[in-house]
Design an enzyme around this catalytic site. Structure first.
Site, PDB file in Angstrom:
ATOM      1  N   ARG A 161      52.423  46.263 -37.596  1.00 14.80           N
ATOM      2  CA  ARG A 161      51.996  46.034 -39.006  1.00 14.80           C
ATOM      3  C   ARG A 161      52.884  44.988 -39.689  1.00 14.80           C
ATOM      4  O   ARG A 161      52.678  44.314 -40.652  1.00 14.80           O
ATOM      5  CB  ARG A 161      51.501  47.153 -39.846  1.00 14.80           C
ATOM      6  CG  ARG A 161      52.921  47.967 -40.208  1.00 14.80           C
ATOM      7  CD  ARG A 161      52.334  49.333 -40.727  1.00 14.80           C
ATOM      8  NE  ARG A 161      51.534  48.875 -42.029  1.00 14.80           N
ATOM      9  CZ  ARG A 161      52.122  48.700 -43.180  1.00 14.80           C
ATOM     10  NH1 ARG A 161      53.418  48.614 -43.372  1.00 14.80           N
ATOM     11  NH2 ARG A 161      51.284  48.544 -44.311  1.00 14.80           N
ATOM     12  N   ASP A 176      55.205  46.989 -49.054  1.00 10.78           N
ATOM     13  CA  ASP A 176      55.236  48.327 -48.836  1.00 10.78           C
ATOM     14  C   ASP A 176      56.344  49.111 -49.654  1.00 10.78           C
ATOM     15  O   ASP A 176      57.196  48.471 -49.599  1.00 10.78           O
ATOM     16  CB  ASP A 176      55.423  48.572 -47.379  1.00 10.78           C
ATOM     17  CG  ASP A 176      54.086  48.568 -46.349  1.00 10.78           C
ATOM     18  OD1 ASP A 176      54.154  48.376 -45.226  1.00 10.78           O
ATOM     19  OD2 ASP A 176      53.107  48.446 -47.214  1.00 10.78           O
TER      20      ASP A 176
END
Ligand SMILES: Nc1nonc1C(=O)NCC1CCCCC1
Length: 253
Positions: A161, A176
């Site tokens: 990812r 994130d």
């Protein structure tokens, strides 16, 4: 440049959980990520295709037999090292004896070359094989699983990812929480009132700067409350410190 990850495993079918679904499945389809499995059973020479062997010194269980595993690792490493201008692929063994995996390690692996993941089974592998062919041991946590495949898939998912082009929104990965070393803020979606609870009004304000600051403050507060160990390791920016101080100085009654 496609990222090649080779997995040495007795159960290659398990990897379909990663290659056939979701964001990781799309990364494979888009040829951002290439995953190939190498099964030690394919490197056996006996008619029973033996892949396990008894431990010297006795004790419960079996170990992975050296020769099929070693040959599978060599083949996997050769494939993973192709086309990366002869930079040889890093060989990683999953086990509870490894360094515990975290987001910074995922970023290092995403930024570096191709790699090989060895998924152990039975009671593990011969120490001399680790010394001869393994570059790094990684653990996904302090517990014992029945094999290394889930650990391999955890690492692959966290790494993939972070690869360019995988997450739709370019900010997603860097936004994130863990890439900031903080826990994630709370998230809300429709309906505005659910279970007699309303969405925090700031999120309905359309004021993106206020929303950004509220989300950062929520991440900081959550980290302080739930994982103070993470906060103690983090050098807060002036803004982060101000937001946390502002929250902590509020009247708590
Ligand atoms: N924890 C872990 N992190 O990564 N892998 C883990 C594990 O528990 N693996 C089990 C394997 C280890 C080799 C022998 C057979 C069992």
């Amino acid at each position: 440049m496609v990222k090649r990850i080779a997995v040495v495993t007795l159960f290659p079918e398990m990897l379909s959980a990663l290659t056939d679904f979701g964001v990781s499945g799309r990364a494979v389809k888009q040829q951002i990520l290439e995953v190939r499995c190498w099964n030690p059973r394919d490197y056996t020479a006996d008619k029973h295709q033996t892949v396990d062997d008894r431990p010297y010194g006795g004790g419960p269980g079996m170990l992975m037999m050296i020769q099929p595993l070693s040959d599978a690792i060599a083949a996997a490493k050769q494939w993973a090292s192709e086309g990366s201008d002869s930079v040889s692929a890093k060989v990683i063994y999953l086990s509870p004896q490894g360094q515990v995996f975290h987001q910074a390690q995922a970023q290092v692996l995403a930024d570096s070359g191709n790699f090989v993941l060895i998924a152990g089974r039975y009671e593990g592998i011969d120490e001399r094989l680790i010394e001869a062919q393994v570059d790094q041991e990684i653990s996904i946590g302090d517990y014992v699983l029945s094999g290394g495949e889930l650990g391999a898939m955890v690492i692959m998912d966290a790494v993939m990812r972070l690869l360019p082009g995988v997450l739709g929104h370019v900010d997603s990965a860097n936004e994130d929480s863990f890439s900031e070393g903080l826990l994630d803020c709370p998230h809300y979606t429709r309906p505005e009132i659910y279970n007699d609870c309303a969405v925090p009004e700031v999120l309905l304000s359309g004021n993106h700067e206020r929303i950004r600051q509220w989300r950062l403050q929520q991440s900081l507060v959550r980290t302080q409350e739930r994982r103070p160990d993470l906060l103690s390791r983090k050098q807060l920016s002036a803004e982060q410190q101000r937001l946390l101080d502002e929250y902590n100085s509020k009247d708590c009654t």
